[in-house]
Scaffold this active site. Sequence first.
Site, PDB file in Angstrom:
ATOM      1  N   CYS A 145       0.852  -1.188   0.000  1.00  9.44           N
ATOM      2  CA  CYS A 145       0.000   0.000   0.000  1.00  9.44           C
ATOM      3  C   CYS A 145       0.886   1.235   0.000  1.00  9.44           C
ATOM      4  O   CYS A 145       2.105   1.130   0.051  1.00  9.44           O
ATOM      5  CB  CYS A 145      -0.862   0.012   1.253  1.00  9.44           C
ATOM      6  SG  CYS A 145      -1.795  -1.489   1.511  1.00  9.44           S
TER       7      CYS A 145
ATOM      8  N   ARG B 270       1.165   1.909  -6.045  1.00 11.83           N
ATOM      9  CA  ARG B 270       1.418   0.930  -4.988  1.00 11.83           C
ATOM     10  C   ARG B 270       0.150   0.193  -4.585  1.00 11.83           C
ATOM     11  O   ARG B 270       0.210  -0.838  -3.916  1.00 11.83           O
ATOM     12  CB  ARG B 270       1.991   1.606  -3.739  1.00 11.83           C
ATOM     13  CG  ARG B 270       3.293   2.345  -3.959  1.00 11.83           C
ATOM     14  CD  ARG B 270       3.738   3.001  -2.669  1.00 11.83           C
ATOM     15  NE  ARG B 270       4.023   1.997  -1.672  1.00 11.83           N
ATOM     16  CZ  ARG B 270       5.214   1.409  -1.520  1.00 11.83           C
ATOM     17  NH1 ARG B 270       6.192   1.736  -2.344  1.00 11.83           N
ATOM     18  NH2 ARG B 270       5.408   0.490  -0.624  1.00 11.83           N
TER      19      ARG B 270
ATOM     20  N   TRP C  42      -3.639  -1.673  -1.262  1.00 12.51           N
ATOM     21  CA  TRP C  42      -3.583  -2.878  -2.081  1.00 12.51           C
ATOM     22  C   TRP C  42      -3.936  -3.983  -1.111  1.00 12.51           C
ATOM     23  O   TRP C  42      -3.141  -4.393  -0.282  1.00 12.51           O
ATOM     24  CB  TRP C  42      -2.174  -3.091  -2.660  1.00 12.51           C
ATOM     25  CG  TRP C  42      -2.060  -4.356  -3.425  1.00 12.51           C
ATOM     26  CD1 TRP C  42      -1.574  -5.550  -2.989  1.00 12.51           C
ATOM     27  CD2 TRP C  42      -2.453  -4.571  -4.784  1.00 12.51           C
ATOM     28  NE1 TRP C  42      -1.635  -6.475  -3.977  1.00 12.51           N
ATOM     29  CE2 TRP C  42      -2.179  -5.914  -5.089  1.00 12.51           C
ATOM     30  CE3 TRP C  42      -3.005  -3.754  -5.765  1.00 12.51           C
ATOM     31  CZ2 TRP C  42      -2.449  -6.470  -6.336  1.00 12.51           C
ATOM     32  CZ3 TRP C  42      -3.264  -4.304  -7.009  1.00 12.51           C
ATOM     33  CH2 TRP C  42      -2.992  -5.640  -7.281  1.00 12.51           C
TER      34      TRP C  42
ATOM     35  N   ASN D 120       1.148   0.021   6.000  1.00  8.91           N
ATOM     36  CA  ASN D 120       1.533  -0.747   4.803  1.00  8.91           C
ATOM     37  C   ASN D 120       2.344  -1.946   5.288  1.00  8.91           C
ATOM     38  O   ASN D 120       3.338  -1.787   5.996  1.00  8.91           O
ATOM     39  CB  ASN D 120       2.398   0.097   3.862  1.00  8.91           C
ATOM     40  CG  ASN D 120       3.032  -0.773   2.772  1.00  8.91           C
ATOM     41  OD1 ASN D 120       2.434  -1.749   2.334  1.00  8.91           O
ATOM     42  ND2 ASN D 120       4.266  -0.436   2.408  1.00  8.91           N
ATOM     43  N   GLY D 121       1.910  -3.144   4.934  1.00  9.83           N
ATOM     44  CA  GLY D 121       2.629  -4.342   5.371  1.00  9.83           C
ATOM     45  C   GLY D 121       1.655  -5.447   5.746  1.00  9.83           C
ATOM     46  O   GLY D 121       0.461  -5.365   5.435  1.00  9.83           O
TER      47      GLY D 121
ATOM     48  N   GLU E  82       8.612 -19.956 -20.035  1.00 13.29           N
ATOM     49  CA  GLU E  82       8.414 -18.625 -19.449  1.00 13.29           C
ATOM     50  C   GLU E  82       9.457 -17.637 -19.964  1.00 13.29           C
ATOM     51  O   GLU E  82       9.149 -16.490 -20.287  1.00 13.29           O
ATOM     52  CB  GLU E  82       8.444 -18.703 -17.919  1.00 13.29           C
ATOM     53  CG  GLU E  82       8.296 -17.387 -17.196  1.00 13.29           C
ATOM     54  CD  GLU E  82       7.056 -16.572 -17.534  1.00 13.29           C
ATOM     55  OE1 GLU E  82       7.024 -15.381 -17.204  1.00 13.29           O
ATOM     56  OE2 GLU E  82       6.137 -17.125 -18.178  1.00 13.29           O
TER      57      GLU E  82
ATOM     58  N   LYS F 259       8.600 -14.127 -22.017  1.00 11.02           N
ATOM     59  CA  LYS F 259       9.074 -12.789 -21.649  1.00 11.02           C
ATOM     60  C   LYS F 259       9.697 -12.103 -22.864  1.00 11.02           C
ATOM     61  O   LYS F 259       9.396 -10.969 -23.192  1.00 11.02           O
ATOM     62  CB  LYS F 259      10.096 -12.857 -20.497  1.00 11.02           C
ATOM     63  CG  LYS F 259       9.493 -13.344 -19.191  1.00 11.02           C
ATOM     64  CD  LYS F 259       8.628 -12.338 -18.497  1.00 11.02           C
ATOM     65  CE  LYS F 259       7.192 -12.424 -18.913  1.00 11.02           C
ATOM     66  NZ  LYS F 259       6.250 -13.205 -18.184  1.00 11.02           N
TER      67      LYS F 259
ATOM     68  N   GLU G 259       6.950 -11.443 -25.682  1.00 18.19           N
ATOM     69  CA  GLU G 259       5.876 -10.466 -25.468  1.00 18.19           C
ATOM     70  C   GLU G 259       6.390  -9.030 -25.372  1.00 18.19           C
ATOM     71  O   GLU G 259       5.648  -8.097 -25.668  1.00 18.19           O
ATOM     72  CB  GLU G 259       5.047 -10.834 -24.224  1.00 18.19           C
ATOM     73  CG  GLU G 259       5.734 -10.689 -22.900  1.00 18.19           C
ATOM     74  CD  GLU G 259       4.786 -11.044 -21.736  1.00 18.19           C
ATOM     75  OE1 GLU G 259       5.244 -11.740 -20.826  1.00 18.19           O
ATOM     76  OE2 GLU G 259       3.624 -10.647 -21.773  1.00 18.19           O
TER      77      GLU G 259
ATOM     78  N   HIS H 299      12.489 -34.046 -32.764  1.00 23.13           N
ATOM     79  CA  HIS H 299      11.243 -34.467 -33.427  1.00 23.13           C
ATOM     80  C   HIS H 299      10.705 -33.378 -34.345  1.00 23.13           C
ATOM     81  O   HIS H 299       9.504 -33.328 -34.645  1.00 23.13           O
ATOM     82  CB  HIS H 299      10.204 -34.869 -32.371  1.00 23.13           C
ATOM     83  CG  HIS H 299      10.732 -35.928 -31.449  1.00 23.13           C
ATOM     84  ND1 HIS H 299      10.898 -37.246 -31.824  1.00 23.13           N
ATOM     85  CD2 HIS H 299      11.200 -35.832 -30.175  1.00 23.13           C
ATOM     86  CE1 HIS H 299      11.416 -37.930 -30.807  1.00 23.13           C
ATOM     87  NE2 HIS H 299      11.614 -37.102 -29.809  1.00 23.13           N
TER      88      HIS H 299
ATOM     89  N   LYS I 191      -2.497  -5.895 -19.083  1.00 31.21           N
ATOM     90  CA  LYS I 191      -2.027  -6.579 -17.886  1.00 31.21           C
ATOM     91  C   LYS I 191      -2.989  -7.685 -17.473  1.00 31.21           C
ATOM     92  O   LYS I 191      -2.583  -8.750 -16.993  1.00 31.21           O
ATOM     93  CB  LYS I 191      -1.871  -5.579 -16.741  1.00 31.21           C
ATOM     94  CG  LYS I 191      -1.334  -6.170 -15.451  1.00 31.21           C
ATOM     95  CD  LYS I 191       0.075  -6.691 -15.647  1.00 31.21           C
ATOM     96  CE  LYS I 191       0.632  -7.421 -14.444  1.00 31.21           C
ATOM     97  NZ  LYS I 191       1.871  -8.136 -14.743  1.00 31.21           N
TER      98      LYS I 191
HETATM   99  C1  AGP Z   1       2.592 -12.524 -18.740  1.00 29.27           C
HETATM  100  O1  AGP Z   1       3.702 -11.739 -18.752  1.00 29.27           O
HETATM  101  C2  AGP Z   1       1.430 -11.940 -19.413  1.00 29.27           C
HETATM  102  N1  AGP Z   1       1.107 -10.693 -18.871  1.00 29.27           N
HETATM  103  C3  AGP Z   1       0.223 -12.873 -19.514  1.00 29.27           C
HETATM  104  O2  AGP Z   1       0.626 -14.045 -20.167  1.00 29.27           O
HETATM  105  C4  AGP Z   1      -0.397 -13.265 -18.171  1.00 29.27           C
HETATM  106  O3  AGP Z   1       0.436 -14.125 -17.472  1.00 29.27           O
HETATM  107  C5  AGP Z   1      -1.722 -13.970 -18.434  1.00 29.27           C
HETATM  108  O4  AGP Z   1      -2.569 -13.077 -19.098  1.00 29.27           O
HETATM  109  C6  AGP Z   1      -2.364 -14.467 -17.145  1.00 29.27           C
HETATM  110  O5  AGP Z   1      -2.677 -13.401 -16.321  1.00 29.27           O
HETATM  111  P1  AGP Z   1      -3.195 -13.692 -14.833  1.00 29.27           P
HETATM  112  O6  AGP Z   1      -2.091 -14.346 -14.078  1.00 29.27           O
HETATM  113  O7  AGP Z   1      -3.564 -12.340 -14.299  1.00 29.27           O
HETATM  114  O8  AGP Z   1      -4.393 -14.593 -14.951  1.00 29.27           O
END
Ligand code: AGP
Length: 607
Positions: free
Chosen positions: A2, A28, A75, A101-102, A479, A483, A486, A502, A602
Amino acid sequence: MCGIIGCILSSGLAAPILFSGLKRLEYRGYDSAGMATIYGGKLYLKKDSGKIDDINSRLNFMDMPGSLGIAHTRWATHGAPSRENAHPHLDCSGTIAVVHNGVIENFLELKRELEDRGHKFTSRTDTEVIPHLIEEGVKSGLNLYEAVLQAVRRLRGSYAIAVISTVEPDKIICARNESPLIVGIGDGAYYCASDIPAILEYTRNFISMDNGEIAVLSLGGIEFRRISDGEFVLKKPFTVDWSIELAEKQGYPHFMLKEIYEQPLSLRNALRLQEQYLDLLSRFIDRGERVFLVACGTSYHACLAASYMFSKIARVAAFPVVASEFLEQYGDSVGIDDVILAVSQSGETYDVLRAVDHARMRAATVLGLTNTVGSTLTRVSRAYIVQQSGPEIGVAATKTFTSQLIVLAQLAMRVANLRGKLSQQESDSLRDSLKGMPEVIGRVLNSCADNVKLLAKRYAKKNLFLFLGRGINVATALEGRLKLLEITYTPSLAFSAAESKHGPISIVEKGVPVIFIAPRDSTRKEIIGNIMEMKARGAEVIALCEEDDREIIGLADHHIPMPKGIPDVLSPIPYIVPLQLFAYYVAVERGLDPDKPRNLAKSVTVP
Ligand code: AGP
């Protein structure tokens, strides 16, 4: 995570300063906010859930009187976003106000004790125990500083607090343990805040509070003392010349890099979760006939890694499922004896909620792991855990991924203990490795950053990358690839190194960078063979391997030395960090904004 702020002025109104500070702290936490001021011996309070501007247009903070006050933007960690759970929180007499905050780990036992003494609680937060503890002190004859000191000595966990009271309306008491707290020295004014951006508009002179310190702010000046023994502490002010925008990122050029470097802290928080929730979820998982780990994107990669953890640690077959495929893949077979563990940092991802709705309709038990209190996933889950990573602003998930992994590992360990699958020695050693993870990540960040930056510079112009791993690190490869893909828009492949023969190996030619995640685990012999296969086709091999793994270092064109002795079931946590940094530095090298990649949001709340 927060944001808190407080100010005491020799003249003028506190509210406008507190409001602009809240706006600066909004990154935050932004699910509820509130403010308290004191004027004419009376405490004024306004708070509600929602975004700060919306709350202000409803409640109008600006007409709050007084030149002393505190404020908070939240938060949620304990208690969903609501007016009752918003800060500031008051004591029974309504004369003591606290913003925090904490995470107070022992709040439940303190709350029970205070309720036995007749205190009435109005929220479901951990924070509310603090004003009631202070009230106890004041009632026993202590002055405000002494009462706050006595109260914080009872708290376990992380906190940054600011306290005001009509009992002593000319001072603000602040205290800190782990959560950040900064004090600002203005012209006839003093400020406290979670970080510099909140008050940079009003002063450039600051003093950082250290862990275990308490401070009294009054127009007469600031006194700092140690909480442990009450001794005075001499503090050295410093001056900041950052722009406000830079300050919000705490000096980092992007939120993504800030969040990558926040991982030691977010992992520590994820190791401090409420025992009863971890126990509850592990008991449900233990009772499940089938366990499905359902998620999207980065969260799905955490589920994939978790399926190895549950199998290796607890001998439980847990099936990782891409949420958008759940209905097609298991929709007709999921049923009352099954358990769905849905993982989503936002808790709002459409495909995850759709899978969960279907599973609930078929009477399966739905559990949730999220980073967002009050999110839809928390409302549709039979039981859920909040991973406490704090808000993640960068679209690319980083700190929430490693926190998901450490929570899932804790769940796998608890299921293993319920089933007697781990000897005491195995359990202790795994627990020690888990506890050591925040420090390990700190070491990795310090040791590999420059090396990774150079590699990113070297390979930034490449238009194809391969990420290969085996075992649990297939998830790390996927993963790492996500990164890079994307935030740099570079075509990249990731799969089990064994799969390359394969088909995918046909794409490899001279100069193609191939990144191997190669810890010293049970797959090492095979992965050495895979590295040689790629080398034979002219690939440029970058290996993430243990710092003294001479054989792999000898084979690779470049290597990123990783700490030794990481249990393979935990290896994705440190091994993903250099790949997060690699993607970040390639994006920067290409002049792209890592925080706001094109075409992405996001939280994906649409089909
Ligand atoms: C990851 O960097 C992306 N922002 C995206 O793949 C994300 O992980 C996915 O949309 C899932 O989001 P969530 O964890 O909020 O469900």
